[in-house]
Design a protein around this motif. Structure first.
Motif, PDB file in Angstrom:
ATOM      1  N   LEU A 126       0.854  -1.188   0.000  1.00 52.75           N
ATOM      2  CA  LEU A 126       0.000   0.000   0.000  1.00 52.75           C
ATOM      3  C   LEU A 126       0.886   1.233   0.000  1.00 52.75           C
ATOM      4  CD1 LEU A 126      -2.628  -1.016   2.705  1.00 52.75           C
ATOM      5  CD2 LEU A 126      -2.992  -0.885   0.247  1.00 52.75           C
ATOM      6  N   ASP A 127       0.658   2.102  -0.971  1.00 51.20           N
ATOM      7  CA  ASP A 127       1.434   3.333  -1.065  1.00 51.20           C
ATOM      8  C   ASP A 127       0.528   4.494  -0.675  1.00 51.20           C
ATOM      9  OD1 ASP A 127       3.240   5.290  -1.582  1.00 51.20           O
ATOM     10  OD2 ASP A 127       3.434   4.883  -3.722  1.00 51.20           O
ATOM     11  N   PHE A 128       0.924   5.229   0.340  1.00 55.09           N
ATOM     12  CA  PHE A 128       0.133   6.346   0.831  1.00 55.09           C
ATOM     13  C   PHE A 128       0.716   7.684   0.397  1.00 55.09           C
ATOM     14  CE2 PHE A 128      -0.818   2.864   3.755  1.00 55.09           C
ATOM     15  CZ  PHE A 128      -2.190   2.862   3.691  1.00 55.09           C
ATOM     16  N   ASP A 129       1.482   7.698  -0.680  1.00 52.14           N
ATOM     17  CA  ASP A 129       2.056   8.934  -1.205  1.00 52.14           C
ATOM     18  C   ASP A 129       0.937   9.896  -1.591  1.00 52.14           C
ATOM     19  OD1 ASP A 129       4.512  10.021  -1.404  1.00 52.14           O
ATOM     20  OD2 ASP A 129       4.963   9.242  -3.393  1.00 52.14           O
ATOM     21  N   SER A 134      -6.846  10.236   6.988  1.00 54.23           N
ATOM     22  CA  SER A 134      -6.585  10.389   8.419  1.00 54.23           C
ATOM     23  C   SER A 134      -5.914   9.116   8.942  1.00 54.23           C
ATOM     24  CB  SER A 134      -7.894  10.626   9.174  1.00 54.23           C
ATOM     25  OG  SER A 134      -8.668   9.445   9.164  1.00 54.23           O
ATOM     26  N   ASN A 135      -5.469   9.168  10.181  1.00 54.60           N
ATOM     27  CA  ASN A 135      -4.840   8.002  10.793  1.00 54.60           C
ATOM     28  C   ASN A 135      -5.773   6.797  10.806  1.00 54.60           C
ATOM     29  OD1 ASN A 135      -2.219   8.928  11.458  1.00 54.60           O
ATOM     30  ND2 ASN A 135      -3.085  10.115  13.143  1.00 54.60           N
ATOM     31  N   LEU A 136      -7.038   7.015  11.155  1.00 59.03           N
ATOM     32  CA  LEU A 136      -7.995   5.907  11.193  1.00 59.03           C
ATOM     33  C   LEU A 136      -8.292   5.368   9.797  1.00 59.03           C
ATOM     34  CD1 LEU A 136     -10.478   7.044  13.984  1.00 59.03           C
ATOM     35  CD2 LEU A 136      -8.665   5.336  14.104  1.00 59.03           C
ATOM     36  N   ASP A 137      -8.319   6.246   8.794  1.00 63.44           N
ATOM     37  CA  ASP A 137      -8.549   5.793   7.420  1.00 63.44           C
ATOM     38  C   ASP A 137      -7.378   4.946   6.926  1.00 63.44           C
ATOM     39  OD1 ASP A 137     -10.980   7.090   7.324  1.00 63.44           O
ATOM     40  OD2 ASP A 137     -10.147   8.907   6.404  1.00 63.44           O
ATOM     41  N   ASP A 174      -0.007   7.017  15.503  1.00 61.05           N
ATOM     42  CA  ASP A 174      -0.035   8.144  14.578  1.00 61.05           C
ATOM     43  C   ASP A 174       0.556   7.643  13.254  1.00 61.05           C
ATOM     44  OD1 ASP A 174       0.065  10.480  13.183  1.00 61.05           O
ATOM     45  OD2 ASP A 174       1.309  11.564  14.631  1.00 61.05           O
ATOM     46  N   TRP A 175      -0.315   7.065  12.417  1.00 56.66           N
ATOM     47  CA  TRP A 175       0.129   6.450  11.171  1.00 56.66           C
ATOM     48  C   TRP A 175       0.784   7.466  10.239  1.00 56.66           C
ATOM     49  CZ3 TRP A 175       0.609   1.418  10.448  1.00 56.66           C
ATOM     50  CH2 TRP A 175      -0.122   0.560  11.274  1.00 56.66           C
ATOM     51  N   ARG A 176       0.250   8.653  10.190  1.00 55.17           N
ATOM     52  CA  ARG A 176       0.809   9.668   9.287  1.00 55.17           C
ATOM     53  C   ARG A 176       2.256   9.970   9.677  1.00 55.17           C
ATOM     54  NH1 ARG A 176      -2.275  11.739   5.676  1.00 55.17           N
ATOM     55  NH2 ARG A 176      -0.999  13.594   5.435  1.00 55.17           N
ATOM     56  N   LEU A 181       4.372  11.055   6.666  1.00 56.09           N
ATOM     57  CA  LEU A 181       3.446  11.956   5.987  1.00 56.09           C
ATOM     58  C   LEU A 181       3.274  13.233   6.806  1.00 56.09           C
ATOM     59  CD1 LEU A 181       0.699   9.363   5.012  1.00 56.09           C
ATOM     60  CD2 LEU A 181       2.214  10.564   3.421  1.00 56.09           C
ATOM     61  N   PRO A 182       3.011  14.363   6.147  1.00 59.13           N
ATOM     62  CA  PRO A 182       2.787  15.604   6.901  1.00 59.13           C
ATOM     63  C   PRO A 182       1.473  15.541   7.678  1.00 59.13           C
ATOM     64  CG  PRO A 182       2.385  15.955   4.566  1.00 59.13           C
ATOM     65  CD  PRO A 182       2.931  14.555   4.696  1.00 59.13           C
ATOM     66  N   ARG A 183       1.400  16.278   8.744  1.00 54.98           N
ATOM     67  CA  ARG A 183       0.167  16.323   9.552  1.00 54.98           C
ATOM     68  C   ARG A 183      -0.943  17.003   8.766  1.00 54.98           C
ATOM     69  NH1 ARG A 183       0.779  14.135  14.230  1.00 54.98           N
ATOM     70  NH2 ARG A 183       2.706  14.300  15.380  1.00 54.98           N
ATOM     71  N   LEU A 184      -2.155  16.581   9.019  1.00 60.51           N
ATOM     72  CA  LEU A 184      -3.320  17.201   8.365  1.00 60.51           C
ATOM     73  C   LEU A 184      -3.731  18.465   9.078  1.00 60.51           C
ATOM     74  CD1 LEU A 184      -5.557  14.140   7.505  1.00 60.51           C
ATOM     75  CD2 LEU A 184      -4.234  15.529   5.958  1.00 60.51           C
TER      76      LEU A 184
END
Length: 184
Positions: A126-129, A134-137, A174-176, A181-184
């Motif tokens: 899984l690539d989250f680029d 969100s963390n839960l998503d 905190d998955w991000r 990944l940058p914070r939302l």
């Protein structure tokens, strides 16, 4: 496919996130099998002993026979693990990969020997680029891919995955941040 022993897990990959055990049967099925073992233990007692013994003595003998049968056949859950799904954060980007390690046999009886788990290859990636999840998503997306490994055609088809720890911990991770990944 080259088989690698379990000692090499993670040595050539990124940083480990989770290891999820795959079991031969569900806990409900295991309880049913244990009840069948208890019935076997009861049937092994001589009727003449049952007639003269007190209920406490019968219970003690039954418990000893049950302990012996469980020891002989293996207890749940650890003796029933047939494979592992290992989640890895494998950068440089925000990528999660899952690798499968399984016992080599195809069929598992109640009593089987755990030899060496063998590397089966990459299960999913899984690539989250550029992700605005969100963390839960992110956790939900990872979980849905994990569950797909037990579906028809998956390498852990028909097996039960112990996702209790994953489900419990994913709400606090905190998955991000973990994936860079940058914070939302």
């Amino acid at each position: 496919m080259k088989r690698r022993p379990v000692e090499n897990i993670g040595a050539e990959f990124g940083s480990p996130l989770f290891e999820i055990a795959a079991y031969r049967v569900t806990p409900k099925r295991w309880d049913k099998e244990r009840e069948e073992l208890r019935e076997t233990a009861r049937s092994m007692m001589l009727p003449s002993v049952v007639e003269v013994a007190s209920p406490e003595q019968i219970q003690r003998v039954e418990d000893r026979l049950m302990d012996s049968l469980v020891h002989d056949r293996g207890g749940f859950p650890y003796a029933q693990v047939i494979g592992w799904l290992r989640l890895i954060h494998d950068g440089p980007g925000p990528c999660v990969k899952a690798y499968t390690y399984k016992l080599p046999q195809k069929r598992f009886q109640r009593r089987f020997r755990q030899e060496r788990y063998e590397w089966q290859g990459k299960e999913f990636e899984l690539d989250f680029d550029y992700s605005e999840l969100s963390n839960l998503d992110i956790a939900d997306e990872i979980r849905s891919e994990i569950v797909r490994t037990t579906a028809k055609g998956g390498s852990l088809q028909g097996r039960w995955l112990d996702l209790a720890c994953f489900d419990y911990m994913t709400v606090v991770i905190d998955w991000r941040s973990r994936l860079g990944l940058p914070r939302l």
